[in-house]
Design a protein around this motif. Structure first.
Motif, PDB file in Angstrom:
ATOM      1  N   TRP A   1       0.786  -1.219   0.000  1.00 16.51           N
ATOM      2  CA  TRP A   1       0.000   0.000   0.000  1.00 16.51           C
ATOM      3  C   TRP A   1       0.826   1.282   0.000  1.00 16.51           C
ATOM      4  CZ3 TRP A   1      -3.864  -2.444  -1.458  1.00 16.51           C
ATOM      5  CH2 TRP A   1      -4.430  -3.518  -0.793  1.00 16.51           C
ATOM      6  N   GLU A   2       1.791   1.383   0.905  1.00 18.71           N
ATOM      7  CA  GLU A   2       2.469   2.667   1.088  1.00 18.71           C
ATOM      8  C   GLU A   2       3.171   3.180  -0.162  1.00 18.71           C
ATOM      9  OE1 GLU A   2       4.611   3.292   4.720  1.00 18.71           O
ATOM     10  OE2 GLU A   2       3.505   1.686   5.727  1.00 18.71           O
ATOM     11  N   PRO A   3       3.960   2.350  -0.876  1.00 17.16           N
ATOM     12  CA  PRO A   3       4.655   2.877  -2.056  1.00 17.16           C
ATOM     13  C   PRO A   3       3.717   3.292  -3.192  1.00 17.16           C
ATOM     14  CG  PRO A   3       5.684   0.847  -1.282  1.00 17.16           C
ATOM     15  CD  PRO A   3       4.372   0.971  -0.582  1.00 17.16           C
ATOM     16  N   SER A   4       2.466   2.806  -3.186  1.00 16.61           N
ATOM     17  CA  SER A   4       1.582   3.140  -4.297  1.00 16.61           C
ATOM     18  C   SER A   4       1.289   4.629  -4.355  1.00 16.61           C
ATOM     19  CB  SER A   4       0.275   2.346  -4.199  1.00 16.61           C
ATOM     20  OG  SER A   4      -0.494   2.784  -3.105  1.00 16.61           O
ATOM     21  N   GLN A   5       1.337   5.302  -3.200  1.00 20.32           N
ATOM     22  CA  GLN A   5       1.126   6.741  -3.223  1.00 20.32           C
ATOM     23  C   GLN A   5       2.284   7.453  -3.917  1.00 20.32           C
ATOM     24  OE1 GLN A   5      -0.116   8.307   0.655  1.00 20.32           O
ATOM     25  NE2 GLN A   5      -0.833   6.248   1.174  1.00 20.32           N
ATOM     26  N   LEU A   6       3.510   6.988  -3.660  1.00 19.78           N
ATOM     27  CA  LEU A   6       4.673   7.544  -4.347  1.00 19.78           C
ATOM     28  C   LEU A   6       4.598   7.243  -5.835  1.00 19.78           C
ATOM     29  CD1 LEU A   6       7.412   8.926  -4.314  1.00 19.78           C
ATOM     30  CD2 LEU A   6       8.461   6.720  -3.764  1.00 19.78           C
TER      31      LEU A   6
ATOM     32  N   PRO B   1      -5.346   3.884   6.706  1.00 20.70           N
ATOM     33  CA  PRO B   1      -5.529   4.954   5.729  1.00 20.70           C
ATOM     34  C   PRO B   1      -4.724   4.714   4.463  1.00 20.70           C
ATOM     35  CG  PRO B   1      -5.234   5.869   7.910  1.00 20.70           C
ATOM     36  CD  PRO B   1      -4.949   4.401   8.021  1.00 20.70           C
ATOM     37  N   ASN B   2      -3.544   4.109   4.594  1.00 21.74           N
ATOM     38  CA  ASN B   2      -2.739   3.834   3.405  1.00 21.74           C
ATOM     39  C   ASN B   2      -3.473   2.920   2.432  1.00 21.74           C
ATOM     40  OD1 ASN B   2      -0.490   5.399   3.939  1.00 21.74           O
ATOM     41  ND2 ASN B   2       0.435   3.823   5.218  1.00 21.74           N
ATOM     42  N   HIS B   3      -4.182   1.940   2.980  1.00 22.25           N
ATOM     43  CA  HIS B   3      -4.962   1.039   2.130  1.00 22.25           C
ATOM     44  C   HIS B   3      -6.048   1.817   1.394  1.00 22.25           C
ATOM     45  CE1 HIS B   3      -7.637  -2.841   1.873  1.00 22.25           C
ATOM     46  NE2 HIS B   3      -7.376  -2.304   0.702  1.00 22.25           N
ATOM     47  N   MET B   4      -6.773   2.649   2.129  1.00 23.83           N
ATOM     48  CA  MET B   4      -7.851   3.414   1.511  1.00 23.83           C
ATOM     49  C   MET B   4      -7.306   4.417   0.504  1.00 23.83           C
ATOM     50  SD  MET B   4     -10.499   3.964   4.708  1.00 23.83           S
ATOM     51  CE  MET B   4      -9.280   4.292   5.986  1.00 23.83           C
ATOM     52  N   ASP B   5      -6.225   5.115   0.881  1.00 27.63           N
ATOM     53  CA  ASP B   5      -5.616   6.080  -0.033  1.00 27.63           C
ATOM     54  C   ASP B   5      -5.134   5.393  -1.302  1.00 27.63           C
ATOM     55  OD1 ASP B   5      -6.089   7.938   1.901  1.00 27.63           O
ATOM     56  OD2 ASP B   5      -3.997   8.216   2.482  1.00 27.63           O
TER      57      ASP B   5
ATOM     58  N   ILE C   1      -5.979  17.117 -15.705  1.00 30.01           N
ATOM     59  CA  ILE C   1      -5.093  17.847 -14.799  1.00 30.01           C
ATOM     60  C   ILE C   1      -5.682  17.899 -13.392  1.00 30.01           C
ATOM     61  CG2 ILE C   1      -4.219  20.152 -14.255  1.00 30.01           C
ATOM     62  CD1 ILE C   1      -2.516  18.629 -16.269  1.00 30.01           C
ATOM     63  N   ARG C   2      -6.982  18.093 -13.279  1.00 24.25           N
ATOM     64  CA  ARG C   2      -7.595  18.150 -11.953  1.00 24.25           C
ATOM     65  C   ARG C   2      -7.472  16.823 -11.219  1.00 24.25           C
ATOM     66  NH1 ARG C   2     -12.556  21.422 -14.654  1.00 24.25           N
ATOM     67  NH2 ARG C   2     -11.630  23.514 -14.524  1.00 24.25           N
ATOM     68  N   VAL C   3      -7.662  15.728 -11.942  1.00 24.24           N
ATOM     69  CA  VAL C   3      -7.495  14.411 -11.319  1.00 24.24           C
ATOM     70  C   VAL C   3      -6.035  14.205 -10.942  1.00 24.24           C
ATOM     71  CG1 VAL C   3      -7.606  11.921 -11.730  1.00 24.24           C
ATOM     72  CG2 VAL C   3      -9.493  13.389 -12.457  1.00 24.24           C
ATOM     73  N   LEU C   4      -5.107  14.590 -11.820  1.00 28.05           N
ATOM     74  CA  LEU C   4      -3.687  14.433 -11.530  1.00 28.05           C
ATOM     75  C   LEU C   4      -3.264  15.253 -10.317  1.00 28.05           C
ATOM     76  CD1 LEU C   4      -2.118  14.416 -15.110  1.00 28.05           C
ATOM     77  CD2 LEU C   4      -2.347  12.478 -13.535  1.00 28.05           C
ATOM     78  N   ARG C   5      -3.851  16.415 -10.131  1.00 26.41           N
ATOM     79  CA  ARG C   5      -3.517  17.219  -8.950  1.00 26.41           C
ATOM     80  C   ARG C   5      -3.867  16.461  -7.669  1.00 26.41           C
ATOM     81  NH1 ARG C   5      -1.542  22.109  -9.002  1.00 26.41           N
ATOM     82  NH2 ARG C   5      -1.759  23.555 -10.766  1.00 26.41           N
ATOM     83  N   THR C   6      -5.010  15.788  -7.665  1.00 24.71           N
ATOM     84  CA  THR C   6      -5.399  14.994  -6.493  1.00 24.71           C
ATOM     85  C   THR C   6      -4.401  13.874  -6.254  1.00 24.71           C
ATOM     86  OG1 THR C   6      -7.749  15.479  -6.846  1.00 24.71           O
ATOM     87  CG2 THR C   6      -7.209  13.557  -5.497  1.00 24.71           C
ATOM     88  N   VAL C   7      -4.035  13.172  -7.322  1.00 25.23           N
ATOM     89  CA  VAL C   7      -3.073  12.075  -7.194  1.00 25.23           C
ATOM     90  C   VAL C   7      -1.739  12.593  -6.679  1.00 25.23           C
ATOM     91  CG1 VAL C   7      -1.743  10.347  -8.465  1.00 25.23           C
ATOM     92  CG2 VAL C   7      -4.161  10.702  -9.011  1.00 25.23           C
ATOM     93  N   TYR C   8      -1.280  13.703  -7.227  1.00 29.34           N
ATOM     94  CA  TYR C   8       0.027  14.235  -6.896  1.00 29.34           C
ATOM     95  C   TYR C   8       0.103  14.670  -5.430  1.00 29.34           C
ATOM     96  CZ  TYR C   8       4.424  16.740  -7.647  1.00 29.34           C
ATOM     97  OH  TYR C   8       5.727  17.141  -7.592  1.00 29.34           O
ATOM     98  N   LYS C   9      -0.966  15.249  -4.915  1.00 32.29           N
ATOM     99  CA  LYS C   9      -0.958  15.742  -3.541  1.00 32.29           C
ATOM    100  C   LYS C   9      -0.858  14.614  -2.525  1.00 32.29           C
ATOM    101  CE  LYS C   9      -3.342  20.125  -4.350  1.00 32.29           C
ATOM    102  NZ  LYS C   9      -4.564  20.917  -4.105  1.00 32.29           N
ATOM    103  N   PHE C  10      -1.359  13.433  -2.880  1.00 31.63           N
ATOM    104  CA  PHE C  10      -1.292  12.321  -1.940  1.00 31.63           C
ATOM    105  C   PHE C  10       0.147  11.939  -1.623  1.00 31.63           C
ATOM    106  CE2 PHE C  10      -5.753  11.775  -2.359  1.00 31.63           C
ATOM    107  CZ  PHE C  10      -6.145  10.995  -1.287  1.00 31.63           C
ATOM    108  N   ARG C  11       1.070  12.249  -2.518  1.00 29.04           N
ATOM    109  CA  ARG C  11       2.460  11.864  -2.301  1.00 29.04           C
ATOM    110  C   ARG C  11       3.052  12.537  -1.067  1.00 29.04           C
ATOM    111  NH1 ARG C  11       7.112  13.196  -6.659  1.00 29.04           N
ATOM    112  NH2 ARG C  11       6.574  15.302  -5.994  1.00 29.04           N
ATOM    113  N   SER C  12       2.622  13.756  -0.773  1.00 28.52           N
ATOM    114  CA  SER C  12       3.268  14.496   0.309  1.00 28.52           C
ATOM    115  C   SER C  12       2.338  14.881   1.447  1.00 28.52           C
ATOM    116  CB  SER C  12       3.893  15.778  -0.259  1.00 28.52           C
ATOM    117  OG  SER C  12       2.907  16.576  -0.889  1.00 28.52           O
TER     118      SER C  12
ATOM    119  N   ALA D   1       1.735  10.904 -11.972  1.00 27.00           N
ATOM    120  CA  ALA D   1       1.150  12.228 -12.207  1.00 27.00           C
ATOM    121  C   ALA D   1       2.159  13.175 -12.843  1.00 27.00           C
ATOM    122  CB  ALA D   1       0.632  12.803 -10.888  1.00 27.00           C
ATOM    123  N   GLU D   2       3.413  13.105 -12.406  1.00 25.65           N
ATOM    124  CA  GLU D   2       4.444  13.959 -12.985  1.00 25.65           C
ATOM    125  C   GLU D   2       4.596  13.705 -14.479  1.00 25.65           C
ATOM    126  OE1 GLU D   2       7.934  13.156 -10.726  1.00 25.65           O
ATOM    127  OE2 GLU D   2       7.516  14.713  -9.228  1.00 25.65           O
ATOM    128  N   VAL D   3       4.685  12.430 -14.847  1.00 23.10           N
ATOM    129  CA  VAL D   3       4.873  12.093 -16.262  1.00 23.10           C
ATOM    130  C   VAL D   3       3.619  12.432 -17.071  1.00 23.10           C
ATOM    131  CG1 VAL D   3       5.372  10.244 -17.899  1.00 23.10           C
ATOM    132  CG2 VAL D   3       6.508  10.276 -15.669  1.00 23.10           C
TER     133      VAL D   3
END
Length: 260
Positions: free
Chosen positions: A41-46, A123-127, A99-110, A52-54
């Motif tokens: 679970w945890e690395p999937s956010q990274l 929460p990591n599982h749900m995220d 872009i709006r969806v990617l912004r949500t994905v990108y913010k989860f990283r940090s 999202a960057e690519v």
């Protein structure tokens, strides 16, 4: 073709997309999918943030007409969102939705922590579940917007991207093999047909991949395609493939057995 192949996706997307960015996008997508399937679970956010960057760079490049292999995500997003810029993606809302969806994905990283709420569900599982669904949606949109080949093949690719990866199935040159040894005959056939995607496999190919005897293959296929089961169907070309009921059984009962 087993599910949708990475090289086929790359060939259909680049051009028009930059080949390096497209390769990176597919690599990040496959990595995110594999980690999620393996319950990492945890690395999937990274992974979601890297995807999202690519993806942001790809949308920026197409929308602006300028290729950048290193432009930051926020700069890419701001260009697409700025109405005063010249935009090549028409209608505008297609790029804006991505872009709006990617912004949500990108913010989860940090912005998400790792505080556990129970020993079995965090929460990591749900995220991670949210992130992977958003990543899948963006990947599907990339195909819808930028695929320049046969539209039916693109539609097939989109449908098959909704399926799991199958680490338990190995490909060795021209040989396909179910690598787990703890499966019933029915489970082996369901897993190999899941891997077979919409084209499915012939009866002999199923037996070879699952290493089952002809009588075992026949018995299982008859059972799985019987009126009271209907998890497998035989196509007009003689191949067998999963029905929606078969796919549901994979998702709900056999997901853990797709792993090695």
């Amino acid at each position: 073709m087993a599910l949708i192949e990475k090289q086929r996706l790359l060939a259909e997307l680049s051009p028009p997309l930059d080949r390096l960015l497209c390769t990176q996008l597919l690599d990040e997508f496959v990595s995110a999918e594999r980690r999620f399937i393996q319950r990492d679970w945890e690395p999937s956010q990274l992974d979601g943030g890297q995807f999202a960057e690519v993806a942001g760079r790809i949308v920026y490049c197409v929308d602006s007409g300028n290729v950048s292999l290193s432009k930051g995500f926020d700069d890419c997003a701001k260009y697409v969102e700025n109405d005063t810029n010249t935009h090549k993606i028409i209608p505008r809302h297609d790029a804006l939705h991505v872009i709006r969806v990617l912004r949500t994905v990108y913010k989860f990283r940090s912005q998400r922590g790792a505080v556990h709420i129970s020993p079995t569900y965090t929460p990591n599982h749900m995220d991670s579940k949210l992130v992977i669904e958003l990543v899948r949606w963006v990947m599907n949109e990339m195909l819808r917007l930028f695929w320049r080949g046969d539209r039916e093949v693109a539609a097939k690719a989109i449908r098959e991207l909704l399926q799991f990866d199958v680490p338990a199935v190995g490909v060795f040159e021209d040989k396909i093999l179910v690598q787990r040894t703890d499966l019933t005959a029915d489970e082996e056939i369901l897993i190999i047909l899941h891997y077979g995607g919409e084209h499915g496999f012939s009866r002999s190919k199923i037996g070879q991949a699952a290493q089952l005897s002809p009588p075992s293959v026949t018995k299982s296929l008859q059972k799985l395609s019987a009126p009271d089961c209907r998890q497998v169907i035989q196509l007009s070309n003689g191949n067998y493939r999963l029905t929606d009921l078969g796919s549901r059984r994979i998702r709900e009962n056999l997901a853990s057995k797709l792993l090695l």
